[in-house]
Design a protein around this motif. Structure first.
Motif, mmCIF file in Angstrom:
data_model
loop_
_atom_site.group_PDB
_atom_site.id
_atom_site.type_symbol
_atom_site.label_atom_id
_atom_site.label_comp_id
_atom_site.label_asym_id
_atom_site.label_seq_id
_atom_site.Cartn_x
_atom_site.Cartn_y
_atom_site.Cartn_z
ATOM 1 N N ALA A 118 0.849 -1.193 0.000
ATOM 2 C CA ALA A 118 0.000 0.000 0.000
ATOM 3 C C ALA A 118 0.879 1.236 0.000
ATOM 4 C CB ALA A 118 -0.927 0.025 1.212
ATOM 5 N N VAL A 119 0.354 2.286 -0.586
ATOM 6 C CA VAL A 119 1.083 3.541 -0.720
ATOM 7 C C VAL A 119 1.286 4.204 0.636
ATOM 8 C CG1 VAL A 119 0.857 5.926 -1.519
ATOM 9 C CG2 VAL A 119 0.425 4.045 -3.094
ATOM 10 N N THR A 120 2.476 4.699 0.858
ATOM 11 C CA THR A 120 2.741 5.651 1.931
ATOM 12 C C THR A 120 3.727 6.679 1.400
ATOM 13 O OG1 THR A 120 3.701 5.996 4.136
ATOM 14 C CG2 THR A 120 4.519 4.117 2.881
ATOM 15 N N ARG A 153 13.904 1.245 -20.185
ATOM 16 C CA ARG A 153 12.460 1.364 -19.972
ATOM 17 C C ARG A 153 12.162 2.029 -18.622
ATOM 18 N NH1 ARG A 153 8.600 -0.907 -22.991
ATOM 19 N NH2 ARG A 153 9.249 -2.162 -24.766
ATOM 20 N N THR A 154 11.149 2.865 -18.595
ATOM 21 C CA THR A 154 10.683 3.466 -17.356
ATOM 22 C C THR A 154 9.171 3.374 -17.315
ATOM 23 O OG1 THR A 154 10.579 5.671 -18.381
ATOM 24 C CG2 THR A 154 12.607 5.080 -17.213
ATOM 25 N N LEU A 155 8.635 3.284 -16.111
ATOM 26 C CA LEU A 155 7.186 3.246 -15.956
ATOM 27 C C LEU A 155 6.600 4.608 -16.288
ATOM 28 C CD1 LEU A 155 6.865 1.178 -12.672
ATOM 29 C CD2 LEU A 155 6.226 0.453 -14.974
ATOM 30 N N SER A 156 5.540 4.607 -17.064
ATOM 31 C CA SER A 156 4.913 5.847 -17.484
ATOM 32 C C SER A 156 4.043 6.411 -16.368
ATOM 33 C CB SER A 156 4.051 5.606 -18.727
ATOM 34 O OG SER A 156 3.298 6.755 -19.048
ATOM 35 N N LEU A 164 5.059 -4.525 -21.225
ATOM 36 C CA LEU A 164 6.436 -5.011 -21.274
ATOM 37 C C LEU A 164 7.270 -4.400 -20.156
ATOM 38 C CD1 LEU A 164 7.079 -4.850 -25.134
ATOM 39 C CD2 LEU A 164 6.355 -6.815 -23.750
ATOM 40 N N THR A 165 7.041 -3.113 -19.885
ATOM 41 C CA THR A 165 7.743 -2.468 -18.773
ATOM 42 C C THR A 165 7.280 -3.045 -17.445
ATOM 43 O OG1 THR A 165 7.876 -0.451 -20.094
ATOM 44 C CG2 THR A 165 8.356 -0.256 -17.744
ATOM 45 N N HIS A 166 5.956 -3.228 -17.302
ATOM 46 C CA HIS A 166 5.442 -3.840 -16.076
ATOM 47 C C HIS A 166 6.091 -5.205 -15.853
ATOM 48 C CE1 HIS A 166 1.498 -1.308 -16.273
ATOM 49 N NE2 HIS A 166 2.486 -0.665 -15.674
ATOM 50 N N ASN A 194 5.388 -15.007 0.195
ATOM 51 C CA ASN A 194 5.391 -15.906 -0.956
ATOM 52 C C ASN A 194 4.918 -15.144 -2.185
ATOM 53 O OD1 ASN A 194 4.491 -17.788 1.562
ATOM 54 N ND2 ASN A 194 5.813 -18.924 0.152
ATOM 55 N N VAL A 195 3.921 -14.291 -1.979
ATOM 56 C CA VAL A 195 3.364 -13.522 -3.081
ATOM 57 C C VAL A 195 3.040 -12.113 -2.591
ATOM 58 C CG1 VAL A 195 1.070 -14.479 -2.622
ATOM 59 C CG2 VAL A 195 1.524 -13.398 -4.813
ATOM 60 N N ILE A 196 3.286 -11.127 -3.445
ATOM 61 C CA ILE A 196 3.022 -9.724 -3.135
ATOM 62 C C ILE A 196 1.967 -9.213 -4.108
ATOM 63 C CG2 ILE A 196 3.990 -7.385 -3.087
ATOM 64 C CD1 ILE A 196 6.725 -8.739 -2.492
ATOM 65 N N GLY A 197 0.987 -8.478 -3.597
ATOM 66 C CA GLY A 197 -0.010 -7.821 -4.434
ATOM 67 C C GLY A 197 0.281 -6.336 -4.521
ATOM 68 N N ILE A 198 0.195 -5.771 -5.737
ATOM 69 C CA ILE A 198 0.609 -4.385 -5.941
ATOM 70 C C ILE A 198 -0.136 -3.803 -7.131
ATOM 71 C CG2 ILE A 198 2.529 -4.915 -7.520
ATOM 72 C CD1 ILE A 198 4.236 -2.930 -5.832
ATOM 73 N N ASP A 199 -0.373 -2.484 -7.128
ATOM 74 C CA ASP A 199 -0.973 -1.844 -8.296
ATOM 75 C C ASP A 199 0.073 -1.021 -9.030
ATOM 76 O OD1 ASP A 199 -0.738 0.706 -7.084
ATOM 77 O OD2 ASP A 199 -2.825 0.746 -6.426
ATOM 78 N N THR A 200 -0.322 -0.367 -10.122
ATOM 79 C CA THR A 200 0.656 0.302 -10.978
ATOM 80 C C THR A 200 1.282 1.511 -10.296
ATOM 81 O OG1 THR A 200 -1.187 1.489 -12.038
ATOM 82 C CG2 THR A 200 -0.378 -0.486 -13.130
ATOM 83 N N ASN A 201 0.508 2.257 -9.524
ATOM 84 C CA ASN A 201 1.052 3.413 -8.817
ATOM 85 C C ASN A 201 2.056 2.964 -7.763
ATOM 86 O OD1 ASN A 201 1.284 6.166 -8.019
ATOM 87 N ND2 ASN A 201 -0.225 5.841 -6.401
ATOM 88 N N GLU A 202 1.710 1.913 -7.033
ATOM 89 C CA GLU A 202 2.619 1.379 -6.023
ATOM 90 C C GLU A 202 3.876 0.805 -6.656
ATOM 91 O OE1 GLU A 202 -1.237 0.203 -3.243
ATOM 92 O OE2 GLU A 202 -0.226 -1.307 -4.467
ATOM 93 N N LEU A 203 3.708 0.162 -7.815
ATOM 94 C CA LEU A 203 4.869 -0.403 -8.503
ATOM 95 C C LEU A 203 5.851 0.687 -8.904
ATOM 96 C CD1 LEU A 203 6.099 -3.047 -9.603
ATOM 97 C CD2 LEU A 203 4.960 -2.542 -11.792
ATOM 98 N N HIS A 204 5.331 1.834 -9.311
ATOM 99 C CA HIS A 204 6.187 2.960 -9.677
ATOM 100 C C HIS A 204 7.031 3.392 -8.478
ATOM 101 C CE1 HIS A 204 7.320 7.039 -10.940
ATOM 102 N NE2 HIS A 204 7.153 6.607 -12.164
#
Length: 462
Positions: free
Chosen positions: A262-264, A305-308, A319-321, A282-292
């Motif tokens: 989660a974002v902080t 490559r950079t996340l847009s 492909l970047t993801h 074992n597994v992490i859940g994440i969204d695109t904003n958090e991945l950035h």
């Protein structure tokens, strides 16, 4: 084979009675629409949409800064408030509605509605919070009595009169605040951080291995709730303890652990979570904003490559993801990372559960996401019929084909399933009833179904 009614029925049946442990954060979400009434309540910020908000919100102007900044950038965001400002909002602002909030709370409500048998721990359980559980009779709460662990009804657990309230400011594409027009629908969360929050849970920490012996998996979240007020000298001691608790949880049994990111805005906390907590999953859940954010914190090298951060859909972005997820998975040493994006869901893994189980989980997560977006909540398995009325995203299919071509793989009915990469299109609701918690819905439903079906196909070769 395309996901159909018979598959949905089989997936719901597979979840019946599945024991899962869920912790730590449950709260009440106070929902407010971004409109003229809200604008009149707030104070106009300097440079709306441009200024980055502080890490702790103290005033109505700083709240307006945070909301307009979120409207101007892709994805949602969350920033903590001071206790004083939290009290101001509770006293002066009337929400449009209230619902269960917090990752652990949202995941408990969903899974109990689908027939799972959760054991849920959260540090504050007031009468108001207790009333937000849709199926309290299906939820057990861990309690230590004279050194013995027992699981009791939620009705027997009330430990405070205080309710943790997060304020959720939702907007749709085209909504405007102080001249900033949202290009896509999302939300900003002004999060309370009550001093009662603590990852030290006393005697329960010492016997949590007993929880591990009676559940098939654990969904853990809420580490981002820490603030400097919760710790004496930095986050390291508290998060090292939290890490040791995860290890203790599975010391007597093989329990798959899902950690929901989660974002902080607290960079120090994010880096400590990256070092101490995420590698335990074992597994992490994440969204695109958090991945950035994580890509920046982890200083990942993915070539040119950079996340847009732009609005709009680009099928090549997958492909970047993929490259970021693969690099992050390798750096952390975890078995799987699952990304929930707008148009598709993507899992990058190594020696995790059978890829067929992961594929079924992602497809089931898409059904749950569409149902949540359309109806606003899921309270029974029959609600998922709503999600089935939405077709898999054509844009998601297009992106997955791009990834498949890059990997030299083939898709089937729009999905990609290989031993190391699984992807499926999302089912997108253009005008959602609400956006809060959809990522938690996707992650928890996917993870639970993966666990439920993995044993039945584990003896097959990937």
């Amino acid at each position: 084979m395309a996901y159909d009614q018979s598959q949905l029925e089989a997936d719901i049946a597979a979840l019946d009675g599945l024991p899962v442990y869920i912790a730590y954060n449950a709260n009440v979400d106070a929902i407010v629409s971004v409109d003229e009434d809200l604008e009149s309540f707030l104070e106009r910020p300097p440079d709306p949409g441009e200024t980055t908000p502080p890490t702790r919100l103290r005033t109505k102007q700083e709240l307006a800064t945070a909301i307009t900044r979120t409207m101007a950038t892709p994805g949602g965001d969350e920033v903590a408030m001071t206790d004083e400002f939290s009290a101001t909002l509770e006293a002066e602002l009337e929400p449009d509605s209230q619902q269960m909030g917090g990752q652990a709370g949202i995941m408990t409500n969903l899974l109990s509605s689908l027939g799972v048998s959760p054991i849920t721990y959260t540090y504050l359980l007031s009468p108001t919070q207790q009333s937000m559980f849709d199926h309290p009779e299906r939820v057990r709460y861990p309690r230590v009595d004279d050194g013995d662990l027992e699981f009791v009804s939620l009705a027997d657990i009330l430990n405070t009169d205080r309710t943790k309230i997060n304020w959720v400011f939702e907007f749709s594409a085209g909504d405007e605040l102080f001249g900033v027009r949202a290009k896509e629908g999302s939300r900003f969360i002004a999060a309370s951080r009550p001093p009662e929050f603590d990852l030290f849970t006393g005697e329960f920490d010492t016997v949590i291995d007993q929880v591990g012996t009676v559940v098939d998996g654990a969904l853990l979240a809420g580490y981002h709730n820490l603030t400097p007020d919760h710790v004496d000298a930095g986050y390291e001691e508290t998060l090292r303890h939290a890490r040791d608790v995860i290890r203790q949880l599975r010391s007597e049994s093989e329990v798959d652990v899902h950690i929901e990111y989660a974002v902080t805005q607290d960079e120090s906390l994010r880096r400590q979570m990256l070092e101490l907590i995420l590698p335990e999953a074992n597994v992490i859940g994440i969204d695109t904003n958090e991945l950035h954010m994580v890509q920046s914190d982890a200083d990942l090298d993915i070539g040119d490559r950079t996340l847009s951060t732009d609005h709009g859909f680009d099928p090549d972005e997958i492909l970047t993801h993929y490259r970021v997820l693969a690099a992050l998975r390798e750096q952390l040493g975890v078995e799987c990372i699952r990304l929930h994006a707008m148009e598709y869901h993507l899992a990058v893994m190594d020696e995790y559960l059978h890829p067929d189980a992961v594929k079924r989980g992602l497809e089931f997560g898409a059904i749950n996401a569409a149902t949540k977006a359309d109806r606003g909540r899921i309270t029974a398995p029959s609600d998922l019929e709503t999600g089935m009325t939405y077709e898999p995203s054509a844009k998601g299919r297009e992106a997955i084909e791009v990834l498949a071509d890059q990997l030299g793989a083939v898709t089937e009915d729009g999905a990609l399933c290989t031993p190391t990469v699984v992807a499926c299109p999302n089912r997108v609701v253009e005008d959602p009833a609400g956006t809060v918690g959809i990522g938690d819905i996707v992650s928890s439903s996917s993870f639970a179904l993966e666990l439920a079906v993995a044993n039945g196909i584990s003896d097959r070769d990937p």
